[in-house]
Write a protein that holds these residues in place. Structure first.
Motif, PDB file in Angstrom:
ATOM      1  N   PHE A 191       0.810  -1.168   0.134  1.00 54.32           N
ATOM      2  CA  PHE A 191      -0.053  -0.078   0.124  1.00 54.32           C
ATOM      3  C   PHE A 191       0.807   1.201   0.028  1.00 54.32           C
ATOM      4  N   LEU A 192       0.693   1.966  -0.955  1.00 60.91           N
ATOM      5  CA  LEU A 192       1.531   3.228  -1.118  1.00 60.91           C
ATOM      6  C   LEU A 192       0.927   4.679  -1.033  1.00 60.91           C
ATOM      7  N   PRO A 193       0.183   5.119   0.040  1.00 60.29           N
ATOM      8  CA  PRO A 193      -0.430   6.288   0.199  1.00 60.29           C
ATOM      9  C   PRO A 193       0.804   7.288   0.467  1.00 60.29           C
ATOM     10  N   GLY A 194      -0.074   8.692  -0.007  1.00 56.28           N
ATOM     11  CA  GLY A 194       0.614   9.955   0.800  1.00 56.28           C
ATOM     12  C   GLY A 194       0.181  10.094   1.949  1.00 56.28           C
ATOM     13  N   ILE A 195       0.849  11.051   2.711  1.00 52.15           N
ATOM     14  CA  ILE A 195       0.344  11.184   4.075  1.00 52.15           C
ATOM     15  C   ILE A 195      -0.887  11.826   4.230  1.00 52.15           C
ATOM     16  N   LYS A 196      -1.307  12.596   3.281  1.00 55.54           N
ATOM     17  CA  LYS A 196      -2.578  13.364   3.488  1.00 55.54           C
ATOM     18  C   LYS A 196      -3.530  12.225   3.121  1.00 55.54           C
ATOM     19  N   GLU A 197      -3.376  11.477   2.088  1.00 53.70           N
ATOM     20  CA  GLU A 197      -4.580  10.401   1.900  1.00 53.70           C
ATOM     21  C   GLU A 197      -4.498   9.212   3.019  1.00 53.70           C
ATOM     22  N   ALA A 198      -3.470   8.981   3.634  1.00 53.59           N
ATOM     23  CA  ALA A 198      -3.471   8.237   4.717  1.00 53.59           C
ATOM     24  C   ALA A 198      -4.261   8.787   6.159  1.00 53.59           C
ATOM     25  N   GLN A 199      -4.132   9.860   6.492  1.00 50.97           N
ATOM     26  CA  GLN A 199      -4.935  10.671   7.146  1.00 50.97           C
ATOM     27  C   GLN A 199      -6.246  10.890   7.025  1.00 50.97           C
ATOM     28  N   PHE A 200      -6.631  10.965   5.660  1.00 50.76           N
ATOM     29  CA  PHE A 200      -8.028  11.030   5.265  1.00 50.76           C
ATOM     30  C   PHE A 200      -8.774   9.897   5.438  1.00 50.76           C
ATOM     31  N   LEU A 201      -8.090   8.865   5.250  1.00 46.23           N
ATOM     32  CA  LEU A 201      -8.828   7.324   5.413  1.00 46.23           C
ATOM     33  C   LEU A 201      -8.783   6.778   6.828  1.00 46.23           C
ATOM     34  N   GLU A 204      -6.324  11.831  11.745  1.00 47.30           N
ATOM     35  CA  GLU A 204      -5.025  12.843  11.998  1.00 47.30           C
ATOM     36  C   GLU A 204      -4.138  12.074  12.838  1.00 47.30           C
ATOM     37  N   LYS A 205      -3.182  11.323  12.464  1.00 45.41           N
ATOM     38  CA  LYS A 205      -2.363  10.464  12.995  1.00 45.41           C
ATOM     39  C   LYS A 205      -1.177  10.667  12.624  1.00 45.41           C
ATOM     40  N   SER A 206      -0.176  10.135  13.373  1.00 45.12           N
ATOM     41  CA  SER A 206       1.438  10.297  12.776  1.00 45.12           C
ATOM     42  C   SER A 206       1.548   9.325  11.740  1.00 45.12           C
ATOM     43  N   HIS A 207       2.666   9.375  11.239  1.00 47.24           N
ATOM     44  CA  HIS A 207       2.646   8.132   9.827  1.00 47.24           C
ATOM     45  C   HIS A 207       3.004   6.852  10.866  1.00 47.24           C
ATOM     46  N   GLU A 213      -1.588   0.928  11.697  1.00 50.46           N
ATOM     47  CA  GLU A 213      -3.055   0.541  11.624  1.00 50.46           C
ATOM     48  C   GLU A 213      -3.396  -0.114  10.084  1.00 50.46           C
ATOM     49  N   ILE A 214      -2.714   0.441   9.119  1.00 50.29           N
ATOM     50  CA  ILE A 214      -2.900  -0.274   7.802  1.00 50.29           C
ATOM     51  C   ILE A 214      -2.419  -1.546   7.640  1.00 50.29           C
ATOM     52  N   LEU A 215      -1.310  -1.801   8.113  1.00 46.07           N
ATOM     53  CA  LEU A 215      -0.827  -3.350   8.287  1.00 46.07           C
ATOM     54  C   LEU A 215      -1.790  -4.355   8.904  1.00 46.07           C
ATOM     55  N   LEU A 226       5.907  11.388   2.311  1.00 48.48           N
ATOM     56  CA  LEU A 226       5.956  12.362   3.034  1.00 48.48           C
ATOM     57  C   LEU A 226       6.550  13.642   2.530  1.00 48.48           C
ATOM     58  N   GLY A 227       6.167  13.645   1.162  1.00 50.40           N
ATOM     59  CA  GLY A 227       6.738  14.586   0.427  1.00 50.40           C
ATOM     60  C   GLY A 227       8.050  14.978   0.406  1.00 50.40           C
ATOM     61  N   SER A 228       8.781  16.441   0.700  1.00 48.40           N
ATOM     62  CA  SER A 228       9.984  16.515   0.839  1.00 48.40           C
ATOM     63  C   SER A 228      10.645  16.048   1.988  1.00 48.40           C
ATOM     64  N   ASP A 229       9.976  15.388   2.821  1.00 50.66           N
ATOM     65  CA  ASP A 229      10.535  14.847   4.095  1.00 50.66           C
ATOM     66  C   ASP A 229      10.892  13.259   3.851  1.00 50.66           C
ATOM     67  N   GLY A 230      10.451  12.886   2.688  1.00 48.28           N
ATOM     68  CA  GLY A 230      10.947  11.424   2.304  1.00 48.28           C
ATOM     69  C   GLY A 230       9.861  10.316   2.345  1.00 48.28           C
ATOM     70  N   ALA A 231       9.891   9.209   2.917  1.00 43.18           N
ATOM     71  CA  ALA A 231       8.946   8.341   2.797  1.00 43.18           C
ATOM     72  C   ALA A 231       9.385   7.308   4.256  1.00 43.18           C
ATOM     73  N   TYR A 232       8.232   6.934   4.834  1.00 39.26           N
ATOM     74  CA  TYR A 232       8.016   6.136   6.032  1.00 39.26           C
ATOM     75  C   TYR A 232       7.625   4.804   5.604  1.00 39.26           C
ATOM     76  N   GLY A 233       8.510   3.603   5.741  1.00 36.25           N
ATOM     77  CA  GLY A 233       7.786   2.318   5.401  1.00 36.25           C
ATOM     78  C   GLY A 233       7.918   1.273   6.749  1.00 36.25           C
ATOM     79  N   VAL A 234       7.197  -0.078   6.333  1.00 36.01           N
ATOM     80  CA  VAL A 234       7.106  -0.812   7.549  1.00 36.01           C
ATOM     81  C   VAL A 234       6.664  -2.059   6.901  1.00 36.01           C
ATOM     82  N   ARG A 235       7.231  -3.112   7.321  1.00 32.19           N
ATOM     83  CA  ARG A 235       6.702  -4.610   7.163  1.00 32.19           C
ATOM     84  C   ARG A 235       6.325  -5.163   8.055  1.00 32.19           C
ATOM     85  N   LYS A 236       5.421  -6.188   8.064  1.00 40.67           N
ATOM     86  CA  LYS A 236       5.058  -7.043   9.053  1.00 40.67           C
ATOM     87  C   LYS A 236       6.158  -7.655   9.650  1.00 40.67           C
TER      88      LYS A 236
END
Length: 317
Positions: A191-201, A204-207, A213-215, A226-236
């Motif tokens: 799953f590859l959301p932008g931070i605003k998309e993830a917060q919409f779904l 308003e939570k931290s990445h 929650e998505i996992l 995360l835009g200019s801040d890069g990206a945050y990822g996690v695997r189970k």
């Protein structure tokens, strides 16, 4: 072996030649644009075998889209030409630097007529990954069910399913969009959301909270842009990874940045889908996105592999 299959609508794009408000322009350039075809082109330029599946009108606009994708070495052999419905078009107002204003004319298009019974096993033959976005379920009466059927069939055939919500609020009601997209997440693996998309779904939570929650819904991998801040990822069952963004001098056009990220991410993932480096995948995604936003065009500025290597070498000197 076909590496990645993408399924979605592509439109013909008209952009003003002069950089002034759309209503004052009388001359336009003609190109194409679509999230899934953008990803297919990006992957092809990175040396990956890609297939793009779609429905187009049997009209000159459909001809243009087919010839453009074929010219980018993307397999279009399963694209359906529809005599009853037209190819979509859209206009981009680009007189300001940064985020352009987009006007869609896609209601009643060939792709809006997709139904679950249209899904064909041959689309996924010998492929590793299916990539879809949240745009397709917004197009027509049965396109949500069609999207879900694509995901289910791909998984039954052993493919890894990648999903980018790519939310377009101009296409559907916000509440329905939220319900529809949440219903699709359990059917994807990546799953590859932008931070605003993830917060919409999810609120308003931290990445970090969002990824956790998505996992829990079913995907085994989440990468939040995360835009200019890069990206945050996690695997189970693995430690999370934070990858910084790449600095750019000026953002000319942000449209297509998420598609560029997806193409870079999936290029790494497709090499070894079960054991790929999440950090390297996000780094490549960030790199692709940073290159694209420095030029104008949905896909024209997507880099070739040798350009990415040259850019990497110049940054490390």
């Amino acid at each position: 072996m076909m590496g990645i299959v993408t399924i979605g609508e592509t439109m013909v794009l008209f952009q003003p030649i002069e950089e002034k408000p759309l209503k004052y322009n009388s001359l336009f350039t003609k190109s194409i644009g679509g999230a899934e075809s953008n990803v297919a082109i990006g992957l092809s330029r990175l040396g990956k075998k890609t297939r793009w599946v779609s429905r187009l009108g049997n009209d000159p606009f459909g001809d243009l889209i087919i010839s453009t994708l074929a010219g980018e070495n993307v397999d279009t052999s399963f694209v359906v030409r529809d005599d009853a419905y037209p190819t979509s078009i859209y206009f981009k107002d680009i007189y300001r630097i940064g985020e352009p204003c987009v006007y869609y004319y896609r209601k009643g298009s060939a792709s809006s007529a997709w139904k679950p019974e249209h899904v064909d096993k041959r689309w996924f033959a010998n492929a590793r990954i299916l990539h879809m976005t949240g745009i397709t379920p917004a197009l027509g009466e049965a396109t949500l069910e069609f999207t879900m059927e694509c995901m289910k069939m791909a998984k039954l055939m052993g493919l890894t399913v990648s999903f980018d919500p790519n939310i377009r609020f101009k296409l559907w009601d916000e509440q329905y969009a939220k319900q529809a997209l949440l219903s699709l997440i359990p059917h994807c693996d990546i799953f590859l959301p932008g931070i605003k998309e993830a917060q919409f779904l999810f609120g308003e939570k931290s990445h970090e909270e969002l990824a956790k929650e998505i996992l829990e819904l079913g995907p085994h991998t989440v990468a939040i842009k995360l835009g200019s801040d890069g990206a945050y990822g996690v695997r189970k069952n693995e430690e999370p990874v934070m990858v910084p963004g790449f600095k750019v001098e000026k953002v000319l056009d942000s449209v297509g940045a998420g598609d560029a990220f997806a193409s870079g991410f999936l290029a790494i993932a497709s090499d070894d889908i079960h054991h790929f480096s999440l950090e390297k995948a996000m780094e490549m995604g960030n790199k692709m996105g940073s290159i694209v936003i420095q030029g104008k065009g949905d896909w024209e500025v997507l880099p070739y592999l040798e350009e990415v290597i040259a850019d990497t070498n110049s940054r490390t000197r």
